[in-house]
Design a protein around this motif. Structure first.
Motif, mmCIF file in Angstrom:
data_model
loop_
_atom_site.group_PDB
_atom_site.id
_atom_site.type_symbol
_atom_site.label_atom_id
_atom_site.label_comp_id
_atom_site.label_asym_id
_atom_site.label_seq_id
_atom_site.Cartn_x
_atom_site.Cartn_y
_atom_site.Cartn_z
ATOM 1 N N PRO A 81 0.813 -1.227 0.000
ATOM 2 C CA PRO A 81 0.000 0.000 0.000
ATOM 3 C C PRO A 81 0.849 1.282 0.000
ATOM 4 O O PRO A 81 1.907 1.336 0.629
ATOM 5 N N CYS A 82 0.377 2.278 -0.725
ATOM 6 C CA CYS A 82 1.113 3.536 -0.813
ATOM 7 C C CYS A 82 0.648 4.543 0.228
ATOM 8 O O CYS A 82 1.321 5.506 0.509
ATOM 9 N N TYR A 83 -0.551 4.329 0.788
ATOM 10 C CA TYR A 83 -1.125 5.217 1.799
ATOM 11 C C TYR A 83 -1.218 6.666 1.331
ATOM 12 O O TYR A 83 -0.977 7.593 2.100
ATOM 13 N N GLU A 137 -5.780 1.626 -6.512
ATOM 14 C CA GLU A 137 -6.607 0.897 -5.546
ATOM 15 C C GLU A 137 -5.779 0.069 -4.568
ATOM 16 O O GLU A 137 -6.021 -1.120 -4.373
ATOM 17 N N CYS A 138 -4.794 0.703 -3.990
ATOM 18 C CA CYS A 138 -4.029 0.057 -2.927
ATOM 19 C C CYS A 138 -4.948 -0.169 -1.724
ATOM 20 O O CYS A 138 -5.919 0.547 -1.545
ATOM 21 N N ALA A 139 -4.602 -1.173 -0.918
ATOM 22 C CA ALA A 139 -5.383 -1.417 0.308
ATOM 23 C C ALA A 139 -4.925 -0.435 1.385
ATOM 24 O O ALA A 139 -4.244 -0.790 2.332
ATOM 25 N N ASN A 140 -5.300 0.823 1.201
ATOM 26 C CA ASN A 140 -4.829 1.863 2.117
ATOM 27 C C ASN A 140 -5.755 1.989 3.321
ATOM 28 O O ASN A 140 -6.673 2.792 3.332
ATOM 29 N N GLU A 141 -5.486 1.214 4.342
ATOM 30 C CA GLU A 141 -6.339 1.291 5.524
ATOM 31 C C GLU A 141 -5.705 2.190 6.570
ATOM 32 O O GLU A 141 -4.503 2.199 6.740
ATOM 33 N N LEU A 192 -4.258 9.977 -3.056
ATOM 34 C CA LEU A 192 -4.283 10.209 -4.506
ATOM 35 C C LEU A 192 -4.089 8.916 -5.289
ATOM 36 O O LEU A 192 -3.974 8.935 -6.511
ATOM 37 N N CYS A 193 -4.043 7.786 -4.567
ATOM 38 C CA CYS A 193 -3.732 6.512 -5.203
ATOM 39 C C CYS A 193 -4.667 6.236 -6.379
ATOM 40 O O CYS A 193 -5.876 6.385 -6.275
ATOM 41 N N GLN A 194 -4.067 5.833 -7.500
ATOM 42 C CA GLN A 194 -4.854 5.516 -8.694
ATOM 43 C C GLN A 194 -4.967 4.005 -8.872
ATOM 44 O O GLN A 194 -5.616 3.529 -9.775
ATOM 45 N N ASP A 236 5.889 7.298 -9.924
ATOM 46 C CA ASP A 236 5.241 6.553 -11.004
ATOM 47 C C ASP A 236 3.873 6.032 -10.567
ATOM 48 O O ASP A 236 2.904 6.073 -11.308
ATOM 49 N N HIS A 237 3.838 5.558 -9.306
ATOM 50 C CA HIS A 237 2.614 4.968 -8.788
ATOM 51 C C HIS A 237 1.483 5.996 -8.750
ATOM 52 O O HIS A 237 0.330 5.678 -9.030
ATOM 53 N N LEU A 238 1.828 7.222 -8.423
ATOM 54 C CA LEU A 238 0.804 8.273 -8.369
ATOM 55 C C LEU A 238 0.656 8.947 -9.729
ATOM 56 O O LEU A 238 0.036 10.004 -9.832
HETATM 57 ZN ZN LIG Z 1 -1.481 3.243 -4.166
#
Ligand SMILES: [Zn+2]
Length: 1064
Positions: A31-33, A40-44, A36-38, A149-151
């Protein structure tokens, strides 16, 4: 998932290098936390705000050395990489690592952890021969690139590093990540955050100087952790907390050990540590391991009282020898922020052979001088500055530190107040915007309204109950209201219903919200002599949670169904309610109504006479019934031994602008007791309820019985006047104090009650799971269960209790076992935190009172100014002097009868006192001096005349000095009857006003002189949240327990003159 290997090179605590190989699994999805994640990381849980200009990724070196800078809440969007976190863990130890972890957890800081080494594409294995720091920097860079890159390039990513080569190397790669040095970053992105830049420079300087240490050894090396651990297990070393004697900070310290850690059976006292070599770089508060010296080298603690400024060498009388030891290792450093004073220019020059290193002196006398590196020594001379300790090598006589923030010039009011706050660990930044956004809106354009859903779920008392409040005149934050009414008769006869309705704060403050976290951190509202810092934002404390008259409010209620004859409890109802208070009464008005005196009730003035009379009769009847019930409750507690202690009789008088104009003695009205009794009753019944529902994790408050030996002074002093004080139980104590009244001198009883108060232990919060049931007892109130429920606006404990009560009610309604919000262990930790904060609040309040006293007397000439001469009463004798109480200023202090030249005070025929060569003899009820001209005697409770002067101190707080000038009273003491105000109370508020006025004038003058912005800056202005101290709340707290020593509101020098054992 890909399996690989990771090689770590760690350093053992002995300094050996260890190679560790770990299996390492790589994943594609980590997860990127970021919000702005594009992908769909499991950002809990906590995520980075999208509302920032950029994200910043600190290199391992930056995280390791400059984490303090990243702790500024203003710096948002921080991505800590796993690589950086591990660098902190491996090089800076557990304490620093825990600090980083709590930073990552705290929702008030916009930062997250990115597990870059588990991410398939951002992980880079270490190459053969690659230096560790180079590899770490490469990893962090790779992580930054991945993040970019991820964002999808939605946010600029900035990597900061102290490695200039990396700035050049990676800066040229053009992979979408900006590389900057930390300093450049701060300058570019946070130009307004001056404090962060200064802190950066200060740390950088300290790091630079660290490299150039000498090699000569000043202290023995500390033993490695394994050796210490084994030594403690085998009983060879003793583990405990180092306590430095404030009055002999260079020479005397004690190690107070935890009994469980002590294997050596012959040890049943503290261990004495004499001198700096034996203390071996341990700092007050550190957890240390000590080794006992051979018995032949044991020594005793120094017993004679000394004045702050110096020791009387010849006078030192040593007590019995006690276990004496030396520090062999430090188990845990407990360093905090210290306020220090920079030396004057002369001194910095004499130190200047070491170019920029100077020695600064901490305000806390127990802390050694600190060596810091700075280029600002000139500018900062005579300033107070916050510093942190970095290290203390065996080759250095003093510890090294760096400056964090400048507080201001020593001696100025704002500097001194901030010093007191910081020294007590009180941090009260203004409420942040994010916190305020959580608050409901209540303005004239958008008035707050009831939530229809709440109206349905709450018990609506608006039409059925006559609810009213009784507070001091002018009170704004009404957190409690009352109701009483007849119920239809039951099978056993007529019934009454008593209701206590408390502001429903937890409806507005959700558990875990930013406001809740802030309130929890503060734990209480802080009251200082001239201001207060609220626990909750004003929209709650003064508006929506204030149970004002004529408006709808949410409440938490306790209602008792009572037998009208016996007042036995038939049933108790707890729950959320909706109320509208009909009358906002003040004490005098309520008492007048009860007494049948002529009085106008503002709420009734405009009614037609007929209607008015009916309503007035209703109100009076309610007040009468309430009084009747309260008398009964009080009698019940009295028979159990409840104590009435000193410290109740002042109240604040307010002008139209709600400023306190005077503190006048509260007429001892019965209605005060009535209200207090109802609150105690509510607290008691809520305690019973939550303990029943959560036997292992309810938050209660107990008051342990005092230790008998602490009553010695009280008993001796009382005996001097022919009274016997029986301290065997709270009941016996209460009764014998009631009898110890001297009709000639009311101060006698008052002082005896003060001494009783001093002997008491503090009441404390605890979790029921952490304490045996037989220790739940509240000694002062004579109740088997007690808690705090009635003041959630200014005490966090009450908020916890409100939530527990809510959970208990839900459980009863069959909502299943409500989620127990905290384990017993967590709750106990929270209880300790609140206890600590309360202690800090009391201590800060005491210091601020002393500060004002000193500022008041500072510019007055004791020789000519009438105000520096006052009447004083002797209440205790000591080896070389006595302790006195000065009613006019409400302060206590030591008066010495013997000086350093060996002279003693001799009394002339007319009562005047002079210093002459002679000797001193002390007994329990008097102290005598003998000189060539005869013998002079001072008796307990004798009224004498003292002169008050200030003993200035550049680096520490000033202190008051008292000197006896006559053995006769200064003025005929005014009869201190119930109708005449004790002067002390008025004297104190005048004193506060004068000091504030002087400080403002001084700052204005300084401003004119410098011709620039106001000296008391806007920031400082905002820092204090309220200029009006709410003494009402303060006094209510005292009233409930009377365990605070606010005797005449002052504490004065007593503590400075008492042996350290008395303050334990
Ligand atoms: Zn992400």
């Amino acid at each position: 998932m890909i399996k690989t290997e990771k090689v770590l090179h760690l350093k053992s605590s002995r300094g050996r290098k260890v190679r560790v190989v770990r299996e390492h699994y790589l994943r594609e999805r980590v997860p990127c936390y970021s919000s702005l994640c594009q992908a769909e990381c499991a950002n809990e849980g906590k995520v980075l705000s999208g509302d920032v200009t950029h994200y910043v990724v600190p290199d391992a070196g930056v995280a390791r050395d400059f984490m303090e800078v990243l702790e500024f809440r203003e710096i948002q969007g921080v991505v800590f990489t796993q690589t950086a976190c591990q660098a902190v863990q491996h090089t800076r130890g557990r304490r620093q690592y825990n600090r980083l972890r709590s930073l990552l957890k705290d929702p008030r800081h916009d930062c997250v952890l990115f597990a870059n080494e588990f991410q398939e594409y951002s992980f880079c294995p270490r190459e053969k021969g690659e230096p560790q720091d180079k590899w770490q920097t490469r990893c962090v860079y790779q992580a930054a690139v991945w993040y970019h890159d991820h964002l999808a390039g939605l946010k600029p990513i900035v990597m900061i590093t102290e490695d200039q080569a990396a700035v050049v190397e990676y800066g040229s790669l053009n992979r979408g990540v900006y590389i900057l040095s930390t300093q450049e970053y701060l300058r570019t992105f946070w130009p307004g955050l001056q404090a962060a830049q200064e802190l950066y420079c200060s740390i950088a300087q300290a790091l630079q100087e660290r490299g150039s240490e000498g090699t000569e050894r000043e202290y023995t090396e500390h033993l490695p952790a394994e050796v210490l651990e084994a030594g403690i297990k085998s009983g060879r070393y003793v583990q405990g907390t180092l306590n430095v004697n404030k009055h002999r900070s260079q020479h005397e310290a004690f190690v107070r050990f935890e009994s469980s850690s002590n294997k050596s059976t012959e040890l049943n006292s503290d261990v004495l540590v004499c001198g700096g070599k034996n203390r071996n770089r341990a700092v007050h508060g550190d957890m240390v391991a000590v080794e006992l010296l051979p018995k032949g080298e044991w020594r005793g603690r120094t017993m004679a009282l000394t004045e702050g400024q110096g020791e009387e060498k010849g006078e030192e009388t040593q007590s019995q020898v006690m276990p004496t030891g030396r520090v062999v290792g430090i188990l845990q450093r407990n360093w905090r922020d210290y306020v220090v004073t920079f030396p004057p220019r002369e001194e910095t020059q004499s130190q200047s052979r070491n170019s920029q290193r100077i020695l600064v002196t901490p305000w806390d006398q127990r802390i050694p001088k600190i060596r810091i590196s700075t280029q600002q020594a000139d500018i900062l001379q005579d300033h107070r500055v916050i510093v942190r300790l970095d290290s203390w090598e065996s080759t250095s006589l003093y510890p090294n530190g760096h400056s964090v923030r400048v507080l201001g010039r020593a001696g100025e009011l704002e500097t001194e107040v901030q010093t007191i706050l910081i020294e007590n660990g009180v941090h009260v930044a203004p409420f942040s915007e994010a916190q305020l956004r959580e608050m409901p809106v209540s303005s004239s354009e958008r008035p707050w309204t009831l939530d229809p859903e709440q109206v349905v779920t709450r018990r609506d008392l608006r039409d059925t109950h006559l609810v009213f409040s009784i507070d001091p005149l002018g009170c704004e934050d009404v957190d409690d209201t009352l109701s009483i009414r007849k119920l239809p008769p039951g099978p056993r006869g007529p019934r009454l219903e008593l209701g206590v309705h408390i502001a429903d704060v937890t409806h507005f403050v959700k558990e875990g919200s930013l406001t809740d976290l802030e309130a929890r951190t503060r734990a209480t509202t802080y009251y200082l002599a001239d201001r207060r810092y609220d626990m909750l934002p004003a929209v709650l404390s003064a508006d929506l949670c204030s149970l004002l008259g004529g408006v709808d409010r949410y409440a938490m209620s306790v209602m008792w169904d009572l037998d009208a004859q016996t007042l036995a409890v038939n049933k108790v109802w707890y729950g959320r309610t909706l109320i509208r208070s009909s009358y906002q009464l003040h004490y005098e008005l309520a008492q007048a109504l009860l007494d049948g005196d002529e009085a106008d009730v503002p709420e009734l003035v405009k009614l037609p006479p007929g209607k008015r009379d009916v309503q007035l009769a209703q109100l009076i009847e309610a007040l009468e019934t309430l009084t009747h019930v309260a008398r009964h409750l009080r009698a019940q507690r009295d028979s159990g031994g409840a104590l009435e202690l000193e410290g109740v009789e002042v109240r604040a008088q307010l002008d139209q602008d709600k400023n306190i104009t005077a503190l006048v003695p509260r007429q001892p009205l019965e209605v005060h007791e009535t209200v207090a009794e109802c609150m105690i009753y509510a607290n008691h019944w809520v305690a019973r309820k939550i303990q029943e529902s959560f036997p292992q994790q309810a938050l209660l408050r107990h008051h342990p019985p005092p230790r008998q030996e602490f009553f010695t002074q009280l008993q001796d002093s009382a005996r001097a006047r022919g009274f016997t004080i029986d301290t065997r139980s709270n009941k016996a104590l209460a009764e014998s104090l009631d009898r110890a009244v001297d009709p000639q001198d009311p101060l006698v009883n008052r002082l005896l009650r003060v001494m009783a108060t001093q002997a008491m232990s503090n009441a404390l919060y605890f979790s029921t799971g952490a304490c045996p049931v037989d220790q739940y007892y509240h000694y002062g109130l004579a109740l088997d269960r007690y808690t705090h429920f009635t003041s959630p606006i200014r005490r966090y404990a009450d908020m916890i209790v409100h939530r527990m009560l809510t959970a208990a009610i839900a459980m009863e309604k069959g909502a299943g076992p409500a989620k127990a919000s905290a384990s017993s262990k967590e709750l106990e930790e929270l209880a300790q935190h609140i206890n600590n904060k309360n202690r800090a609040a009391q201590h800060a309040q005491k210091l601020s009172t002393e500060l004002f006293q000193c500022l008041y007397f500072r510019d007055k000439d004791p020789q000519s100014d009438e105000r520096c001469v006052a009447n004083a009463v002797i209440y205790s004798t000591r080896a070389n002097g006595m302790l006195v109480f000065i009613p006019q200023y409400g302060l206590k202090g030591a008066v010495y009868l013997k000086n350093r030249e060996g002279e003693v005070v001799s009394v002339m025929q007319d009562g005047r006192c002079e210093w002459k060569a002679g000797s001193l003899l002390r007994s329990l009820d008097h102290i005598s001096t003998t000189t060539a001209s005869g013998t002079s005697t001072f008796n307990l409770f004798q009224h004498i005349t003292v002169q008050i002067s200030v003993q200035p101190s550049r680096c520490h707080s000033d202190t008051l000095h008292l000197e006896v000038v006559s053995s006769k009273p200064h003025r005929t003491p005014e009869p201190q009857g119930q109708t005449t105000p004790p002067q002390g109370t008025r004297g104190r508020s005048r004193l506060v006003q004068e000091v504030v006025r002087q400080a403002e004038e001084a700052s204005q003058q300084a401003e004119e002189k410098r011709g620039r912005a106001s000296r008391i800056s806007r920031e400082e202005r905002e820092f204090r949240q309220s200029k009006v101290p709410n003494l009402y709340c303060l006094l209510e707290e005292v009233r409930e327990l009377a365990l605070l020593d606010i005797t005449g509101c002052g504490v004065g020098l007593g503590s400075a003159a008492q042996p350290c054992s008395a303050s334990a």
